[in-house]
Design an enzyme around this catalytic site. Structure first.
Site, PDB file in Angstrom:
ATOM      1  CG  ASP A  16      -2.100  -0.961   1.042  1.00  0.00           C
ATOM      2  OD1 ASP A  16      -1.942  -1.946   0.309  1.00  0.00           O
ATOM      3  OD2 ASP A  16      -3.159  -0.723   1.656  1.00  0.00           O
ATOM      4  NE  ARG A  96      -2.018   2.275  12.736  1.00  0.00           N
ATOM      5  CZ  ARG A  96      -1.222   1.234  12.628  1.00  0.00           C
ATOM      6  NH1 ARG A  96      -0.039   1.235  13.201  1.00  0.00           N
ATOM      7  NH2 ARG A  96      -1.601   0.175  11.950  1.00  0.00           N
ATOM      8  CG  ASP A 125      -4.916   2.199  11.518  1.00  0.00           C
ATOM      9  OD1 ASP A 125      -5.168   2.224  12.741  1.00  0.00           O
ATOM     10  OD2 ASP A 125      -4.278   1.280  10.977  1.00  0.00           O
ATOM     11  CB  SER A 179      -4.711  -6.093   5.518  1.00  0.00           C
ATOM     12  OG  SER A 179      -4.389  -4.858   6.123  1.00  0.00           O
TER      13      SER A 179
END
Length: 403
Positions: A16, A96, A125, A179
């Site tokens: 990605d 994050r 996210d 993922s």
């Protein structure tokens, strides 16, 4: 597109973000700085550097954040015994805000006017990155390619990669990978067959833990030392936060501890299914609750349990830097002043069971609770008045109902 002079991209080196890097270069025509946070994800770091160099990036930042991650983010969260929806140990969620913090710091350092991330428009996210940037520096623009480009599926993403000669990785079966998000606290796996919650997750999904069925037939006994709510040692050996979590990950993984197959409620409004592995965190949660059981006052412990779901939800939804999370953290941290001592656990076939706990700050009194004659004066007749007063409203209620 508004004019952007320089972008700092949160860059894992995976498919990605490799595609996003190319798209940013084509779309904005400006300098891009890649930032890869070393959170203990393993062997992805040097390949990420090589891929960035192949894309012509001159300023490549790979920053070791393992100690900061565990010390300043994971441990404060564990002091709260935080679980989202009663099960999820928030492994992705807690990483994050740290990444966003350093994105903003690098952007300020290099004079970038924008940061970019690879989160999709369906996930959590994007909220976690962008709410953190809003709180830390609202003057910095956020670029979210998944909400801007015309790529709408994983298949289109693969077509874009093929067109631009971007290597596509494969999993153990030679297929396009799941993922995956990994750091010192956990590994999460989503997508493909897992999108159907009726399907059993295949064995090759699991990366950090053995199947509990195949775990050792002999239990392993370990002792974890705590100071003011934070773990500081394993089996009497003092360790840094990151080293301690790494050690427990190894122990827990060997015994199949910390697997979770979860359908969760995303903040954005949909349900998703993921496979989580959090071996060390699962051990620490059990141990922390064990040491709190003898060091926290009853009302304080119950209050912590009442606010925990709200605290966990704030982290899950991306509000780590929000004032309400900081207020709750102050309360939680205050409660940990006497949470010190040692907890012994038995690790066996997927479970981490507390079997003993000791503390110089213990509130437990054997003399009070014993069935034998006690050295501490306790008049059993006192319980009669206590029960009568607590039963007063129940007697009134029952009398009314019988009329």
């Amino acid at each position: 597109m508004s004019k952007i002079e320089k972008i700092v991209l949160s860059y894992s080196g995976g498919l990605d973000t490799a595609i996003i890097l190319k798209w940013l270069q084509e779309t904005y025509g400006c300098a891009v700085v890649t930032f890869t946070a070393d959170l203990g994800q393993g062997e992805e770091l040097e390949p990420a550097r090589a891929k960035a160099e192949m894309s012509g990036i001159k300023d490549i930042r790979i920053v070791d954040l393992r100690e900061e991650f565990v010390r300043d983010f994971v441990f404060p969260m564990l002091r709260a015994n935080a679980l989202y929806e009663g099960q999820y140990l928030l492994g992705s969620s807690i990483a994050r805000p740290l990444i966003a913090k350093h994105l903003v710091g690098i952007a300020r350092e290099v004079g970038a006017d924008a940061v970019a991330h690879g989160a999709t428009g369906k996930g959590n996210d994007q909220l976690r990155f962008e709410l953190a940037v809003n709180a830390l520096d609202p003057s910095i623009k956020v670029i979210a390619p998944w909400r801007q480009w015309n790529i709408r599926s994983r298949m289109q993403l693969l077509e874009y990669a093929e067109k631009h000669r971007i290597p596509v990785p494969s999993d153990k079966c030679g297929e396009a990978p799941f993922s995956i998000d990994a750091n010192l606290l956990h590994t999460s796996t989503e997508g493909k067959i897992l999108e159907n919650p009726a399907e059993v997750a295949p064995n090759h999904v699991y990366q950090r833990t053995v199947d509990p069925v195949n775990a050792p037939d002999t239990p392993e006994i370990i002792t974890i030392g705590f100071e003011r709510g934070d773990p500081v040692s394993v089996n009497g050996k003092s360790m840094t936060p990151a080293a301690l979590l790494t050690e427990l990950n190894g122990l827990g993984g060997r015994h199949g501890i910390g697997r979770l197959d979860l359908v969760e409620n995303r903040f954005i409004g949909m349900k998703s299914r993921g496979i989580y592995e959090t071996p060390g965190g699962t051990i620490l949660l059990a141990a922390h609750r064990g040491i709190e059981s003898i060091t926290l006052d009853r009302a304080a412990a119950h209050l912590k349990d009442e606010i925990m779901p709200r605290y966990a939800e704030l982290i899950y939804n991306g509000f780590w830097f929000a004032p309400e999370r900081e207020m709750l953290q102050a309360l939680i941290d205050h409660s940990q002043a006497f949470v010190s001592g040692e907890v012994t656990l038995r690790l066996y076939k997927g479970s981490a069971s507390v079997i003993s706990r000791t503390s110089p700050c213990s509130l437990y009194s054997a003399d009070l609770v014993t069935f034998e004659e006690s050295a501490i004066a306790y008049d059993h007749h006192d319980a009669e008045g206590f029960i009568r007063l607590n039963g007063l409203r129940l007697r009134s209620w029952a009398a009314r109902n019988s009329r």
